[in-house]
Scaffold this motif. Structure first.
Motif, mmCIF file in Angstrom:
data_model
loop_
_atom_site.group_PDB
_atom_site.id
_atom_site.type_symbol
_atom_site.label_atom_id
_atom_site.label_comp_id
_atom_site.label_asym_id
_atom_site.label_seq_id
_atom_site.Cartn_x
_atom_site.Cartn_y
_atom_site.Cartn_z
ATOM 1 N N GLY A 79 0.846 -1.184 0.000
ATOM 2 C CA GLY A 79 0.000 0.000 0.000
ATOM 3 C C GLY A 79 0.883 1.236 0.000
ATOM 4 N N ARG A 80 0.270 2.355 0.332
ATOM 5 C CA ARG A 80 1.028 3.606 0.311
ATOM 6 C C ARG A 80 0.493 4.539 1.382
ATOM 7 N NH1 ARG A 80 1.830 7.819 -4.757
ATOM 8 N NH2 ARG A 80 3.767 8.723 -3.994
ATOM 9 N N ASP A 109 -0.261 21.233 -3.885
ATOM 10 C CA ASP A 109 0.200 20.810 -5.208
ATOM 11 C C ASP A 109 1.262 19.716 -5.090
ATOM 12 O OD1 ASP A 109 -1.491 22.535 -6.502
ATOM 13 O OD2 ASP A 109 0.003 24.130 -6.758
ATOM 14 N N GLN A 110 2.119 19.843 -4.083
ATOM 15 C CA GLN A 110 3.158 18.834 -3.855
ATOM 16 C C GLN A 110 2.522 17.476 -3.546
ATOM 17 O OE1 GLN A 110 6.115 20.222 -1.065
ATOM 18 N NE2 GLN A 110 7.087 18.222 -0.903
ATOM 19 N N LEU A 111 1.467 17.504 -2.725
ATOM 20 C CA LEU A 111 0.756 16.278 -2.383
ATOM 21 C C LEU A 111 0.084 15.684 -3.625
ATOM 22 C CD1 LEU A 111 -0.394 14.227 -0.371
ATOM 23 C CD2 LEU A 111 -2.109 15.918 0.290
ATOM 24 N N LYS A 112 -0.535 16.536 -4.416
ATOM 25 C CA LYS A 112 -1.187 16.066 -5.650
ATOM 26 C C LYS A 112 -0.170 15.441 -6.603
ATOM 27 C CE LYS A 112 -4.870 19.577 -5.491
ATOM 28 N NZ LYS A 112 -5.361 20.835 -6.098
ATOM 29 N N GLN A 118 -3.250 8.974 -8.713
ATOM 30 C CA GLN A 118 -3.769 7.824 -7.972
ATOM 31 C C GLN A 118 -4.922 8.255 -7.068
ATOM 32 O OE1 GLN A 118 -0.003 6.422 -6.088
ATOM 33 N NE2 GLN A 118 -0.593 4.423 -6.863
ATOM 34 N N ARG A 119 -5.956 7.437 -7.037
ATOM 35 C CA ARG A 119 -7.080 7.711 -6.155
ATOM 36 C C ARG A 119 -6.791 7.173 -4.758
ATOM 37 N NH1 ARG A 119 -10.840 11.574 -7.336
ATOM 38 N NH2 ARG A 119 -10.800 11.833 -9.585
ATOM 39 N N HIS A 156 -9.908 13.649 -4.487
ATOM 40 C CA HIS A 156 -8.883 12.608 -4.581
ATOM 41 C C HIS A 156 -9.276 11.238 -4.069
ATOM 42 C CE1 HIS A 156 -5.844 15.463 -5.940
ATOM 43 N NE2 HIS A 156 -6.366 16.305 -5.064
ATOM 44 N N LEU A 157 -10.404 11.127 -3.368
ATOM 45 C CA LEU A 157 -10.850 9.804 -2.920
ATOM 46 C C LEU A 157 -11.411 9.002 -4.085
ATOM 47 C CD1 LEU A 157 -12.813 10.281 0.450
ATOM 48 C CD2 LEU A 157 -10.640 9.082 0.140
ATOM 49 N N GLN A 158 -11.226 7.718 -4.025
ATOM 50 C CA GLN A 158 -11.963 6.852 -4.946
ATOM 51 C C GLN A 158 -13.422 6.805 -4.464
ATOM 52 O OE1 GLN A 158 -13.074 3.468 -4.037
ATOM 53 N NE2 GLN A 158 -11.408 2.530 -2.881
ATOM 54 N N PRO A 159 -14.368 6.444 -5.342
ATOM 55 C CA PRO A 159 -15.804 6.559 -4.989
ATOM 56 C C PRO A 159 -16.203 5.886 -3.679
ATOM 57 C CG PRO A 159 -15.559 6.113 -7.325
ATOM 58 C CD PRO A 159 -14.188 6.014 -6.741
#
Length: 211
Positions: A79-80, A109-112, A118-119, A156-159
């Motif tokens: 995972g991450r 922006d750095q986090l993005k 990736q979601r 940024h979350l997946q559904p």
């Protein structure tokens, strides 16, 4: 910071706090680890292979819990985990860390960029602003921090992802809950056993984004 925080009474309570003792025994950096553990167990969240973002991560106990749940065979993380805080944090093996203020666009922006499209499966936020003691100002600050975490999660979350944030009962709390309900199908309040009884902190859990 309140003067009485370092009073003898507070120090004595802290030393005798069973969660402080357990945190020391387990090697957690803060007793807050047990708050997250209880929420994750109750909500059946976080598993190997997940992508987790830890907002306001220092000193790192929530990232430690996330790492524990991601370690697979041979001690390899499956995972991450990306952690972020404006305060320095001692490194945790397998946890990526960004030093900076989440309220600044450059840090966001750095986090993005690190996510690279990736979601995210789970966003966890133990962030709390510095409180002034002025009710109206403090509630606005708390709401702002929660709104930032909510806005990030919506993008940024997946559904089927989830968001856990720390909030505080009082002025503005109902507005935070309402904003969660506008974005998530399921919203619950959690007050873990490790959360001190006198504390007004309450954790909100939002699950499954509304389209």
């Amino acid at each position: 910071m309140a003067k009485n925080k370092f009073s003898k009474e507070w120090v004595q309570q802290h030393i005798n706090d069973p969660y402080v003792k357990m945190a020391q025994q387990k090697g957690y950096r803060a007793r807050a680890a047990f708050k997250l553990t209880e929420i994750l167990d109750t909500e059946k969240l976080m598993q190997r292979g997940d992508i987790v973002v830890d907002l306001g991560s220092a000193p790192g106990s929530w990232s430690q819990v996330a790492r524990e749940r991601m370690v697979g065979a041979g001690g390899v993380i499956d995972g991450r985990i990306i952690a972020l805080d404006m305060l320095p944090m001692e490194p945790i093996a397998g946890v990526e860390f960004i030093l900076g203020d989440f309220r600044e666009d450059s840090i966001l922006d750095q986090l993005k960029n690190m996510l690279n499209g990736q979601r995210v499966d789970l966003v966890i936020s133990d962030m709390a602003p510095n409180l002034s003691g002025v009710g109206s100002a403090d509630s606005a600050r708390i709401q702002h921090v929660c709104d930032l975490a909510l806005d990030f999660s919506c993008h940024h979350l997946q559904p089927n992802g989830a968001l856990i944030v720390k909030a505080f009962h009082g002025s503005g709390f109902s507005q935070i809950v309402e904003s969660f309900k506008q974005r998530f199908h399921r919203v619950v309040e959690r007050k873990p056993k490790a959360s001190r009884i006198r504390s007004s902190e309450t954790f909100l859990v939002g699950r499954r984004l509304k389209s």
